[in-house]
Every structure is written in structure tokens, then in C-alpha cells.
Design a protein around this motif. Structure first.
Motif, PDB file in Angstrom:
ATOM      1  N   CYS A 173       6.150   1.764   4.396  1.00 33.26           N
ATOM      2  CA  CYS A 173       4.862   2.483   3.800  1.00 33.26           C
ATOM      3  C   CYS A 173       4.463   3.302   4.866  1.00 33.26           C
ATOM      4  N   SER A 174       3.648   4.250   4.499  1.00 28.92           N
ATOM      5  CA  SER A 174       2.820   5.280   5.294  1.00 28.92           C
ATOM      6  C   SER A 174       1.690   4.623   5.791  1.00 28.92           C
ATOM      7  N   ASN A 175       0.937   5.211   7.134  1.00 31.30           N
ATOM      8  CA  ASN A 175      -0.138   4.554   7.293  1.00 31.30           C
ATOM      9  C   ASN A 175      -1.279   4.294   6.367  1.00 31.30           C
ATOM     10  N   GLU A 176      -1.488   5.469   5.447  1.00 32.65           N
ATOM     11  CA  GLU A 176      -2.527   5.632   4.516  1.00 32.65           C
ATOM     12  C   GLU A 176      -2.085   4.421   3.317  1.00 32.65           C
ATOM     13  N   GLU A 177      -0.666   4.328   3.136  1.00 28.42           N
ATOM     14  CA  GLU A 177      -0.475   3.333   1.978  1.00 28.42           C
ATOM     15  C   GLU A 177      -0.679   1.629   2.665  1.00 28.42           C
ATOM     16  N   ILE A 178      -0.592   1.710   3.984  1.00 30.01           N
ATOM     17  CA  ILE A 178      -0.844   0.656   4.413  1.00 30.01           C
ATOM     18  C   ILE A 178      -2.322   0.161   4.599  1.00 30.01           C
ATOM     19  N   ALA A 179      -3.352   1.210   5.023  1.00 31.86           N
ATOM     20  CA  ALA A 179      -4.585   1.059   4.843  1.00 31.86           C
ATOM     21  C   ALA A 179      -5.004   0.646   3.510  1.00 31.86           C
ATOM     22  N   GLU A 180      -4.513   1.207   2.469  1.00 27.36           N
ATOM     23  CA  GLU A 180      -4.714   1.054   0.910  1.00 27.36           C
ATOM     24  C   GLU A 180      -4.471  -0.504   0.732  1.00 27.36           C
ATOM     25  N   ILE A 181      -3.194  -0.814   1.171  1.00 29.00           N
ATOM     26  CA  ILE A 181      -2.682  -2.373   0.813  1.00 29.00           C
ATOM     27  C   ILE A 181      -3.651  -3.280   1.671  1.00 29.00           C
ATOM     28  N   THR A 182      -3.926  -2.943   2.877  1.00 31.28           N
ATOM     29  CA  THR A 182      -4.513  -4.290   3.527  1.00 31.28           C
ATOM     30  C   THR A 182      -6.019  -3.996   3.547  1.00 31.28           C
TER      31      THR A 182
ATOM     32  N   SER B 129       5.222  -1.156   7.619  1.00 28.30           N
ATOM     33  CA  SER B 129       5.572   0.099   8.275  1.00 28.30           C
ATOM     34  C   SER B 129       7.128   0.112   8.425  1.00 28.30           C
ATOM     35  N   SER B 130       7.600  -1.200   8.997  1.00 26.70           N
ATOM     36  CA  SER B 130       9.041  -1.040   9.238  1.00 26.70           C
ATOM     37  C   SER B 130      10.012  -1.480   8.092  1.00 26.70           C
TER      38      SER B 130
END
Length: 179
Positions: free
Chosen positions: A144-153, A139-140
Motif C-alpha cells: 500500500c502507498s502511504n496515502e492508502e495506509i493513512a486511509e485504512i488506518t 507497506s511491505s
């Protein structure tokens, strides 16, 4: 007793204790590195920075009877170095040049303080639990957006929001404690 009377009594009680040599070493001399960084940023000369720190230390030692009440020795010492620097400039330079030097020095010290804060935040993030650290970094630093983070992780959006919230709270709390 009037409000002023009680205030003066409090001041006299407070100044009755003079910081001991050990307390001075622990609280003030321990700030030597940050004082030198500030002095070097202001002077851009190692010898002048050393002289500035030494002169500031002498002045702090001579006023140690008021140093017991300092809540943040690091910030106090940085401010003392800056003030001593500007005092010496005022005594030796014309007004316009002083203004230019002051603005330039202020920008450099702000940059140093910003870098120091950023380094502290990075060190704090490194101590977070794995999930919180990962989402915080993405994020920082990865923007990345929250959606992108969810997709990556592979975490759910709700889990990303929760981990990010907890990470931010922890970083803020530890930053305030350590800064």
C-alpha cells in the motif's frame, strides 16, 4: 617494529588460545540446524546432509584454535558446509558437471538464506508496537502507498511516514543484531 612484525605477533597471540569444548558447543554446535538446512539444500539427501554436517563439525573441531575470532558463527558454519560440499564434489566429479552442480546448489542455498532472512524480518515486525507494525505490514506485505495506509488506518500522512520510518529503523537495527 615493522607493520609485518606487529601483524605476525598479533596472529601468534591470537592462536595461543584454543576454543574449549564448552565454547565449541555454545558457538559452533549450536549452529547444527542451520548447517543441516544448508547441507540438505546442497545434497537433497538427508543421510548425505548428516554426513556433510558431521564431517564439517570434525574439521571445525580440528581447527578450533582459529575459531575464537569468528564474529558470526552461523555464517562461518554455513560457509564451512558449502566449502566442504564443493571440496567433496571436486574430488568425485568431472569439471562441467561440477559447474552445473555448483550453480544449482548456490541457487538453493541463496533461496534458503533469503527465506531465513525473510522469516527473521517477519518475526521482528511482529515485535513492533501496534501502529508501527500495522503500517509496516501494509507497506511491505500489502504494498500500500502511504496515502492508502493513512486511509485504512485513519492516521495522518505525516504520522504514517513517521511510524514507517521508525519501524524500518527498528527492523534494520534488530535484523543486523540478529543476523
Amino acid at each position: 617494529m615493522s607493520q609485518n612484525g606487529s601483524h605476525f605477533r598479533h596472529i601468534s597471540e591470537r592462536t595461543n588460545h584454543q576454543m574449549t569444548r564448552q565454547e565449541f558447543q555454545t558457538r559452533i554446535i549450536a549452529q547444527n540446524a542451520v548447517m543441516f538446512k544448508t547441507a540438505f539444500a546442497l545434497t537433497r539427501n538427508e543421510d548425505e546432509a548428516c554426513d556433510l554436517v558431521q564431517d564439517t563439525m570434525v574439521r571445525l573441531w580440528n581447527s578450533r584454535d582459529i575459531l575464537d575470532d569468528i564474529e558470526n558463527p552461523s555464517a562461518y558454519c554455513i560457509t564451512a558446509v558449502k566449502r566442504r560440499f564443493f571440496d567433496s564434489i571436486r574430488a568425485n566429479r568431472p569439471t562441467q558437471e561440477l559447474t552445473d552442480v555448483a550453480e544449482e546448489a548456490s541457487e538453493r542455498t541463496d533461496l534458503i538464506e533469503h527465506r531465513s532472512s525473510l522469516e527473521l524480518v517477519k518475526r521482528i515486525i511482529e515485535t513492533l508496537p501496534s501502529g508501527q507494525r500495522t503500517v509496516m505490514e501494509l507497506s511491505s506485505f500489502g504494498e500500500c502507498s502511504n496515502e492508502e495506509i493513512a486511509e485504512i488506518t485513519g492516521y495522518s500522512n505525516e504520522n504514517v511516514r513517521t511510524l514507517l520510518s521508525r519501524a524500518r529503523k527498528t527492523v534494520k537495527k534488530l535484523f543486523l543484531i540478529n543476523n
